[in-house]
Structures are given as C-alpha cells and as structure tokens.
Design an enzyme around this catalytic site. Structure first.
Site, PDB file in Angstrom:
ATOM      1  N   THR A  22       0.907  -1.053   0.096  1.00 14.84           N
ATOM      2  CA  THR A  22       0.007  -0.072   0.064  1.00 14.84           C
ATOM      3  C   THR A  22       0.964   1.230  -0.101  1.00 14.84           C
ATOM      4  OG1 THR A  22      -0.166   0.183   2.377  1.00 14.84           O
ATOM      5  CG2 THR A  22      -1.533  -1.272   1.439  1.00 14.84           C
ATOM      6  N   CYS A  23       0.277   2.360  -0.266  1.00  9.72           N
ATOM      7  CA  CYS A  23       0.955   3.533  -0.289  1.00  9.72           C
ATOM      8  C   CYS A  23       0.959   4.083   1.216  1.00  9.72           C
ATOM      9  CB  CYS A  23       0.225   4.493  -1.169  1.00  9.72           C
ATOM     10  SG  CYS A  23       0.202   3.937  -3.009  1.00  9.72           S
TER      11      CYS A  23
END
Ligand SMILES: *Cc1c(COP(=O)(O)O)cnc(C)c1O
Length: 383
Positions: A321-322
């Site tokens: 994920t970011c």
C-alpha cells in the site's frame, strides 16, 4: 507443512493460483487439536472461530469431534453451513443485541454468556430455552492481548450476579473466563481456576448449582516456528482442574493454538529500490493484509526467502500500500531478491486473514487448502 512443501512447490502454486497466497494445511489443524485434547483430557474443546473463521478448519475439527465457540451471526452461519450440530456450540460474546440472541437460538445454540445485569435482562424472554455462563474477569498484565479488560465481572460481583439470575428464573450453568491470548505460562489460568472454584463452592452453599467451568482460550504457540510443549504448558492447568469435583464439566475455547501453525503465507516481490544503505522490497502482501497481526496481534512472524541465494544485504520488506506504516520488517538481512521472488511467512493461521483488509484495493490473499498428511496429493481445493 514445511517438511512436505519444498520451496519449488511455492513457485508452482503461485504460477497456478497467483500471489499472494495463504496455504492452509488441514493436517496441522488436526495435529494441534489432538495435541491440546491430549494435554487436557478432561476438557471439552470448543474451537473459537475468531482467529481463523474458515470452513476447512470447521470441517476438519467437526470430523475430530470438536465443539465450537461462536460470537457472531457470521460465525453461526459458518458452522451451520458445515452441518455442525448446534448442541456442539456455545455463544460466548458477552455483549449481544436481541437479534443476535434470536439468530443463535433459531440455529439451536442455547448456551450464552453474560457478565452484567443489563445483559442478563436480555435473556428474560428466552429464560426457558437458554443456559448461561457468567464471565468473570481476571486481568492479565502479562499478556499483550488482555481480554479481561473489556469483558467480565469482577470475582466479587460473581456471586451477586449468579443470585440475580436465579431470582429472575434464568438458568446459569457455570462460570467462564479468558485470561488473555498467547499467555507466556499457565499461572493466570491456574489462579482463575482456583478463584472460580471458590466462587462455585460459595454458590453451592447458597443452593445454586453451577456445574460447568469454561477456562477460555489463550493457549500459546511458538512464533519462532518451533514445536510448542503444550503438554508441559497444560500440566499446572490439569492439576488445578483436578481440585474440582468430577461432576463439574470442564470446557475450553482455544483459538490461536489450533489455527496459528496451520497457515503459511506466500507473497511476491512487486518492486525494489535502493534507498540509503538498504534495499527496499515491495511485496504484494503486507500490514493491511495477512501481516496485520503484527499491528493488532503484537506478533512478529518468521519470514524467509527459501528460493533466493547469495550474499546478504540490509533490507526492508514492505507491504504494497501507499502508507508508510506498511512495513513488515526493517533491517532484515536478505540475499538479493529479483522482482517476482517469493517471501514466505510462517505460523500465520491466527488473526491474519481473519482481520486483513483490502485497503488501497489490494485484495486479501487467497487461501489454498492442502492436507500434508495425504501423500502425493497436496492441493485439495481452492477457496
Ligand atoms: C478470542 C477468543 C477466544 C480465543 O482465544 P485464543 O487466545 O485465540 O485461544 C476464546 N474465547 C473468547 C470469548 C474469545 O473472545
């Protein structure tokens, strides 16, 4: 599972089924159940579904003759779908809506838990059908997952709450407790059993007839991946239980111990970057996925790269994920990993898939079912 699945099998499974995966070994579930049943021969084990609510686990345990510990309507649906008889189930959520009680009763589960007067009131309309367990709290600062903080009456409140139920004509079959998950030793179980024995003795003197003691869960596993001496762990529990009259039925609600060793995570390197003096690897599974237990469950899983060889470098294993919190391991020494290389996490059956999210739209790992006790036939089904 490790003896039967060699590194090349992981590669093949990912080619066939994609990545990330969680490999669920039914033989491991069976083995854990049998080990705990042997260590607690007078205790009826009710598998708590919460750590791994999966139909393969339920069906294996059903075959083994296990009972089940439910807490929600979804868990009712799961055991019902596997044909588990409701008489083998108890519903242990201390806080319920009327609709939850009715849902479990419609299935046929009639054992519930209360820990305060308001919760007791909720059973008035069903008092001819239900039997209750009174949950008593024994706070345990020694465990990272202290389940006595949120639920349970104090030992001092127990007797008045038993009397209150009696006065209202609601049957209470016994006492229950949960001393916390992944406890380091059985000392707290023993103290709780002794305290419950005293409460039961006082209740008997008052003419009340509690006849069940539910010692909850908490049984630990070795998160280094080794074999845990469950028989040694349970020896003091057996001793404490032996002080109770033989007429008292003993039950337990193990979750983690049954499911944790049964799943292995396989994820793949999506990308890599040299940042500072470390090599960063971005995997397709992480802290928002199968590895969420590193946050919520305070556990660090053993990870390895069984197919990679060569000189070791200071590395970071990161989730996809970011979010910058999504890092599985920072400062781990690893051989140079190519994009597509596999990373394996072990002892990942409890509080992993069950609590994973799809944050950032990264899907949860697919569970593959296998039975390592069946020679030559490793893959059985896909879920
Ligand atoms: C979570 C839970 C369990 C299982 O606990 P483990 O520590 O995983 O064995 C058992 N009973 C109740 C009521 C629970 O909430």
């Amino acid at each position: 599972m490790n003896e039967t699945l060699v590194a090349q099998d992981y590669r093949q499974l990912v080619e066939q089924f994609g990545s990330p995966l969680l490999l669920l070994d039914k033989a491991a579930v069976r083995k854990q159940y049998r080990a705990l049943a042997a260590a607690l021969p007078d205790v009826r084990l009710h598998y708590a579904l919460k750590p791994l609510p999966h139909e393969a686990v339920v069906s294996v345990l059903k075959e083994e003759g296990a009972c089940f510990d439910l807490a929600t309507n979804g868990e009712v649906d799961l055991v019902r779908s596997q044909g588990v008889r409701p008489g083998r189930c108890i519903h242990t959520h201390p806080i319920k809506r009327d609709s939850d009680i009715r849902y479990a009763l419609e299935y046929g589960c009639t054992v519930f838990v209360y820990d305060n007067p308001l919760e007791l009131e909720k059973f008035l309309p069903y008092k001819d059908e239900v039997k209750l367990l009174l949950r008593v709290s024994f706070p345990n600062p020694e465990t990272k997952v202290d389940l006595s903080k949120k639920f349970g009456c104090t030992p001092e409140q127990a007797l008045p709450l038993l009397q209150l139920a009696h006065a209202k004509g609601i049957k209470v079959m016994g006492l229950s407790f949960h001393v916390g998950s992944q406890v380091p030793h059985a000392r707290r179980h023993v103290q709780a059993i002794d305290a419950c024995r005293e409460i039961m003795e006082q209740a008997w003197e008052l003419g009340l007839k509690p006849w069940v003691l539910d010692i909850g869960g908490g049984f630990p596993v070795d998160y280094e991946g080794g074999e845990f001496d469950i028989d040694g762990f349970c020896a003091p529990i057996r001793e404490a239980l032996a002080k109770l009259p033989a007429t008292v039925q003993k039950i337990a609600e193990p979750g983690r111990f049954i499911s944790a060793p049964a799943m292995t995570s396989v994820s793949s390197v999506m990308g890599k970057a040299h940042r500072g003096d470390k090599i960063w690897y971005y995997l397709d599974d992480g802290l928002y996925g199968s590895y969420n237990g590193q946050l919520y469950d305070h556990v660090t899983y053993p990870v390895s790269t069984p197919l990679a060889r060569g000189e070791l470098h200071n590395s970071v294993l990161s989730g996809p994920t970011c979010d910058s919190v999504d890092v599985i391991r920072d400062g781990i020494m690893l051989p140079d990993l190519a994009i597509g290389e596999l990373v394996v996490g072990r002892v990942m059956g409890a509080y992993t898939w069950a609590s994973a999210s799809t944050f950032n739209f990264f899907p949860k790992a697919n569970i593959l079912i296998l039975d390592s006790s069946q020679k030559g036939q490793k893959m059985v089904a896909v879920a």
